[in-house]
Scaffold this motif. Structure first.
Motif, PDB file in Angstrom:
ATOM      1  N   GLU A 780      -4.960   2.904  10.590  1.00 51.99           N
ATOM      2  CA  GLU A 780      -4.410   1.565  10.402  1.00 51.99           C
ATOM      3  C   GLU A 780      -4.522   1.133   8.939  1.00 51.99           C
ATOM      4  O   GLU A 780      -3.598   0.537   8.373  1.00 51.99           O
ATOM      5  CB  GLU A 780      -5.142   0.569  11.302  1.00 51.99           C
ATOM      6  N   GLN A 781      -5.693   1.452   8.323  1.00 52.52           N
ATOM      7  CA  GLN A 781      -5.860   1.152   6.902  1.00 52.52           C
ATOM      8  C   GLN A 781      -4.803   1.893   6.065  1.00 52.52           C
ATOM      9  O   GLN A 781      -4.233   1.336   5.127  1.00 52.52           O
ATOM     10  CB  GLN A 781      -7.261   1.559   6.432  1.00 52.52           C
ATOM     11  N   GLU A 782      -4.549   3.143   6.433  1.00 48.13           N
ATOM     12  CA  GLU A 782      -3.565   3.948   5.724  1.00 48.13           C
ATOM     13  C   GLU A 782      -2.172   3.321   5.840  1.00 48.13           C
ATOM     14  O   GLU A 782      -1.435   3.210   4.853  1.00 48.13           O
ATOM     15  CB  GLU A 782      -3.558   5.374   6.276  1.00 48.13           C
ATOM     16  N   ARG A 783      -1.808   2.887   7.056  1.00 50.16           N
ATOM     17  CA  ARG A 783      -0.511   2.260   7.252  1.00 50.16           C
ATOM     18  C   ARG A 783      -0.396   0.946   6.481  1.00 50.16           C
ATOM     19  O   ARG A 783       0.650   0.621   5.904  1.00 50.16           O
ATOM     20  CB  ARG A 783      -0.260   2.018   8.744  1.00 50.16           C
ATOM     21  N   THR A 784      -1.471   0.183   6.452  1.00 51.85           N
ATOM     22  CA  THR A 784      -1.462  -1.098   5.741  1.00 51.85           C
ATOM     23  C   THR A 784      -1.268  -0.904   4.239  1.00 51.85           C
ATOM     24  O   THR A 784      -0.466  -1.601   3.608  1.00 51.85           O
ATOM     25  CB  THR A 784      -2.775  -1.854   5.994  1.00 51.85           C
ATOM     26  N   LEU A 786       0.023   1.750   2.736  1.00 49.59           N
ATOM     27  CA  LEU A 786       1.367   2.273   2.505  1.00 49.59           C
ATOM     28  C   LEU A 786       2.411   1.160   2.553  1.00 49.59           C
ATOM     29  O   LEU A 786       3.357   1.126   1.759  1.00 49.59           O
ATOM     30  CB  LEU A 786       1.706   3.353   3.539  1.00 49.59           C
ATOM     31  N   SER A 787       2.236   0.239   3.499  1.00 44.11           N
ATOM     32  CA  SER A 787       3.166  -0.873   3.627  1.00 44.11           C
ATOM     33  C   SER A 787       3.126  -1.762   2.392  1.00 44.11           C
ATOM     34  O   SER A 787       4.178  -2.184   1.885  1.00 44.11           O
ATOM     35  CB  SER A 787       2.827  -1.688   4.881  1.00 44.11           C
ATOM     36  N   GLU A 788       1.927  -2.033   1.880  1.00 43.73           N
ATOM     37  CA  GLU A 788       1.813  -2.892   0.703  1.00 43.73           C
ATOM     38  C   GLU A 788       2.390  -2.199  -0.533  1.00 43.73           C
ATOM     39  O   GLU A 788       3.064  -2.837  -1.350  1.00 43.73           O
ATOM     40  CB  GLU A 788       0.348  -3.252   0.456  1.00 43.73           C
ATOM     41  N   ARG A 790       4.751  -0.012  -0.477  1.00 41.67           N
ATOM     42  CA  ARG A 790       6.197   0.001  -0.319  1.00 41.67           C
ATOM     43  C   ARG A 790       6.789  -1.357  -0.694  1.00 41.67           C
ATOM     44  O   ARG A 790       7.835  -1.446  -1.335  1.00 41.67           O
ATOM     45  CB  ARG A 790       6.543   0.356   1.125  1.00 41.67           C
ATOM     46  N   LYS A 791       6.114  -2.440  -0.321  1.00 42.33           N
ATOM     47  CA  LYS A 791       6.604  -3.777  -0.663  1.00 42.33           C
ATOM     48  C   LYS A 791       6.611  -4.007  -2.170  1.00 42.33           C
ATOM     49  O   LYS A 791       7.540  -4.609  -2.712  1.00 42.33           O
ATOM     50  CB  LYS A 791       5.739  -4.834   0.026  1.00 42.33           C
ATOM     51  N   GLU A 794       9.435  -2.062  -3.605  1.00 45.28           N
ATOM     52  CA  GLU A 794      10.695  -2.726  -3.276  1.00 45.28           C
ATOM     53  C   GLU A 794      10.922  -3.937  -4.167  1.00 45.28           C
ATOM     54  O   GLU A 794      12.053  -4.269  -4.525  1.00 45.28           O
ATOM     55  CB  GLU A 794      10.711  -3.142  -1.807  1.00 45.28           C
TER      56      GLU A 794
END
Length: 840
Positions: A780-784, A786-788, A790-791, A794
């Motif tokens: 979950e930490q990894e996904r979080t 990665l999401s940040e 990516r933002k 972007e």
């Protein structure tokens, strides 16, 4: 004249009395904008130029010109007013000319409505306005050429639809004559190659293309003027009241005269180069080179012009080469003789081409094709085995280089100390690799190269090059010092971090072996008072370069790669430089109290800073970029040090002669990976001016300046500087946070790896809740993270995309809205006046 102006005004303002005109204008502007922005990918090219815009102008004019010209006579005939018009006390030509000028002005007005495109590139970057002006001039002349024939089509019928179709076909024919597919068809039906080329010369395409490139040939102006005149002439003959035989005779004379004039104009060499850097005019360096020729030179130019199956693009390029060679002969004041050969199959000319080692190609029809040049002076000769259209922007460089080399009876000897594989390099498949092919090619054509491995410098060495030399023995350092004290030139190309040397080392050794990949000659520099720290690399927060980060291949503005665009013009050859990129290099300076003089050749802005070169081996690109901090100092990256050099062994004795050495605090900038690129044919071509900069400085050091000022070729890079600045600001705002997230990601991924390894080592059939929760938490930490990340990335693109959307919208919508508002107000006012006059 009064009647002419009255007719002109009547026709011109007559367009705006109909709502159709506003629709046509709006469609023209929108059509060009759509083709430029969407089909031409204007924004993605990142170039402050309108070549994509002008590329689509002829296609759009195929529809606009017939739409504008279809009513000129068809409407008059349909209304029965054309006979009344011809009863005016003026000549038929005056009536025709007034109608033509009115409709031509309407098309010019349509082009004026596209002014948003020049304003767009001016807003985004620094365009070459010469190219913009010649492009619009070409468009105006093309519009007149099309319109003359559309007006002729309109004079033949009452029906405007038929007039439009016939006008479209005539305009299409003018363009189609120059297309390769049509030329191939003519050859296939048996027409001689000379006739095919003659017909192709009446196409608007090559003449329009020359203008768009920024070259105004006198023959191109004559062509457009003659085509316009032919359209008007045919129009006059159709509408005039004369016997048919006289009309036919007049048209035959017109056609014959047009053919003679256009064919004869091909031999007129006059031209005007409108490009900012005079890309199609011989540079001063080439002119100086030609004036110093002391023995006659013969240029044997081979081109198989009689061979069929040769593309029209190649023929046009061959004509450009021939004209450039004629310029060389003219500037050489009789010292160059140009001979032109057409090597037909099994001819003496073909045997000469083969003996001269001109590269022969076999065409699809089995015929041989030759296109090359031999340069002869006395018993020496050089050659360009083959010319290719892709060489157009580098043509002067190749020609001047060959002429210079044929005159070199005794090249100066350049001794080279290096631990890089300069002489043993091999081309890697699929890429350039850590090689120096571009540098070696330039060095070999100006110098007799001599690799040095011992500690002795032979007497025949005229100049010395230390290219990332590595550790030098005491004996070698003394030999170098003695060479300098004799007043002989030495070029030191050192590096705090050689990316080439690092790339040559196996990956496992890079990690396990403590290696700095630097080069230094401290034992020489210290007594000379030269400061160079091989452990520090220099960056610049203002002159940073966009790269692709190693870890994610995403764009990154990297301060440790410095791009310099401002050069002193006191060094011959520097006036043609445009861009040099410094790759994780160092800096040089003179110690306080040094008796030597330093002439800077390349320097940073006041936003420079330093970092240990070791950091480049330990950190990712994004992390390394985040480490940059400016200390507000200006630093020298390269320069010439001159004066009387003290000896390193005594410190008191000095040389009898003044010496000069050249210092570069980077070696990677000369590698192919950082100075060259591979074109569509797999050939190396310059990506920037790194090698041209080095060769000009080396030539200046040696006093060998004959060829250093030869133009390197190509146009100046004119990117969207405004967009680049926005990306730089976005990078600066988020670089530190991205680097922090990358470090967090590394920690999380390492923890996740350990957790999974512990789970595997436990060898349990059923995972415990603790294991599951722990792994899930890390994932979950990894996904979080990665999401940040990516933002943030972007957000780099959001502002640029907003800018793109706004510019697209302005170019697509603003002018049509203005036109529709104008049309509504104008027509509403006319209706109101009509009603009020009816009531009264």
């Amino acid at each position: 004249m009064r009647i002419f102006l009255s007719l002109l005004a009547r026709e011109f303002f007559g367009y705006f009395r109909s709502p159709i005109a506003y629709v046509i204008l709006a469609l023209f502007v929108v059509g060009l904008a759509v083709m430029t922005w969407f089909f031409g990918n204007f924004f993605e090219h990142n170039e402050a130029s309108l070549w994509i815009f002008f590329l689509h102008v002829p296609t759009v004019f195929l529809f606009l010109a017939p739409a504008v010209g279809m009513r000129l006579w068809s409407e008059e005939k349909n209304a029965g007013t054309h006979e009344l018009l011809l009863t005016y006390p003026v000549s038929t030509f005056t009536v025709v000319a007034a109608k033509f000028m009115a409709s031509w002005l309407f098309l010019v007005f349509a082009l004026f409505l596209t002014a948003g495109m020049p304003l767009t590139i001016a807003y985004l970057g620094d365009p070459d306005w010469g190219l913009v002006v010649t492009g619009y001039l070409a468009s105006i002349l093309l519009a007149g050429s099309y319109l003359g024939f559309c007006m002729f089509a309109s004079s033949l019928t009452k029906n405007q639809v038929i007039s439009f179709v016939f006008g479209f076909l005539l305009c299409f024919l003018l363009m189609f004559l120059g297309l390769s597919i049509f030329n191939e068809y003519l050859r296939n039906i048996g027409l001689p190659i000379g006739v095919v080329d003659f017909i192709a010369g009446f196409s608007t395409t090559p003449h329009f293309t020359n203008f768009v490139k920024g070259i105004i040939f006198f023959r191109d102006i004559i062509f457009f003027v003659v085509v316009i005149a032919c359209g008007l002439w045919m129009n006059v003959e159709v509408v005039s009241v004369r016997p048919r035989k006289k009309k036919l005779l007049s048209l035959m004379l017109m056609f014959y005269g047009a053919v003679i004039i256009i064919a004869g104009s091909r031999y007129i060499p006059w031209k005007f180069d409108a490009t900012a850097h005079k890309a199609y005019t011989l540079s001063q360096g080439t002119k100086d080179l030609l004036k110093e020729i002391d023995r006659p030179i013969t240029l044997n130019y081979y081109f198989s012009r009689s061979t069929s199956d040769v593309a029209l693009q190649v023929k046009n390029f061959a004509l450009l080469v021939e004209e450039l060679l004629k310029q060389y002969a003219k500037e050489a004041d009789g010292m160059i003789t140009l001979k032109i050969f057409d090597p037909k199959i099994d001819s003496d000319e073909e045997m000469m081409a083969r003996r001269s080692n001109i590269q022969g190609h076999t065409l699809q029809n089995g015929e041989p094709f030759y296109f090359g040049l031999e340069i002869i002076q006395s018993e020496r000769n050089e050659r360009i085995p083959a010319f290719y259209p892709k060489q157009e922007l580098y043509l002067e460089h190749y020609l001047s280089k060959a002429i210079y080399e044929v005159q070199l009876v005794d090249k100066p000897t350049l001794g080279v100390f290096t631990k890089l594989p300069l002489f043993e390099q091999k081309r890697e498949s699929g890429g350039m690799g850590p090689t120096f092919f571009g540098l070696l090619d330039e060095l070999e054509y100006r110098y007799q190269m001599l690799p040095l491995a011992d500690d002795v410098i032979p007497d025949k060495v005229d100049c010395l090059l230390l290219l990332h030399p590595g550790d030098a023995s005491e004996a070698r350092l003394q030999a170098i010092q003695a060479f300098v004290l004799q007043g002989k030139p030495v070029a030191f190309v050192l590096d705090p971090l050689s990316n080439v040397e690092r790339d040559l080392m196996p990956i496992e050794e890079r990690i396990n072996v403590a290696h700095t990949f630097s080069s230094d000659v401290f034992a020489l520099f210290e007594p000379w008072g030269i400061e160079y720290d091989a452990s520090l690399m220099v960056g610049d927060g203002e002159l940073l370069t966009e790269v692709l980060a190693d870890e994610d291949r995403q764009p990154l503005y990297f301060p440790w790669w410095i791009t310099v665009t401002d050069f002193t013009e006191s060094i011959p050859g520097f006036e043609v430089l445009r861009r040099v990129t410094w790759v994780e290099g160092g800096s040089i300076a003179l110690a306080e109290g040094s008796s030597l003089k330093l002439e800077p050749l390349l320097e940073t802005s006041l936003q420079s800073g330093q970092e240990t070169s070791e950091a480049s081996n330990r950190f990712s690109d994004r992390r390394l970029a985040s480490l940059f901090e400016s200390d507000g100092k200006n630093r020298y990256l390269a320069g010439i040090v001159s004066g009387v050099f003290p000896r390193s062994d005594t410190g008191n004795q000095v040389a009898e002669e003044e010496g000069r050495i050249l210092l570069f605090a980077d070696s990677d900038f000369l590698a192919d990976a950082f100075s060259m690129t591979v074109d569509n044919e797999g050939e190396l071509v310059p990506y920037n001016d790194n090698i041209a900069f080095f060769m000009a400085a080396l030539g200046h050091l040696n006093g060998n300046e004959d060829a250093v000022s030869i133009r390197p070729g190509g146009f100046s890079a004119r990117p969207f500087s405004r967009i680049e600045k926005k990306r730089e600001y976005a990078h600066a705002a988020h670089a530190e946070r991205l680097a922090g997230l990358k470090e967090e990601m590394d920690v999380v991924q390492e923890n996740l790896k350990v957790a999974k390894e512990e789970q595997a080592e436990a060898r349990v059939l059923i995972q415990t809740p603790e294991m599951i929760d722990r792994i899930a938490a890390f994932e979950e930490q990894e996904r979080t993270i990665l999401s940040e990340m990516r933002k943030i990335r972007e957000s780099f693109r959001e502002e640029v995309e907003r800018e793109k959307f706004v510019l697209q919208t302005l170019n697509l919508v603003v002018v049509p809205i203005i036109l529709f508002v104008w049309a509504f107000l104008y027509l509403h006012n006319r209706i109101r006046k009509s009603r009020s006059s009816g009531v009264s």
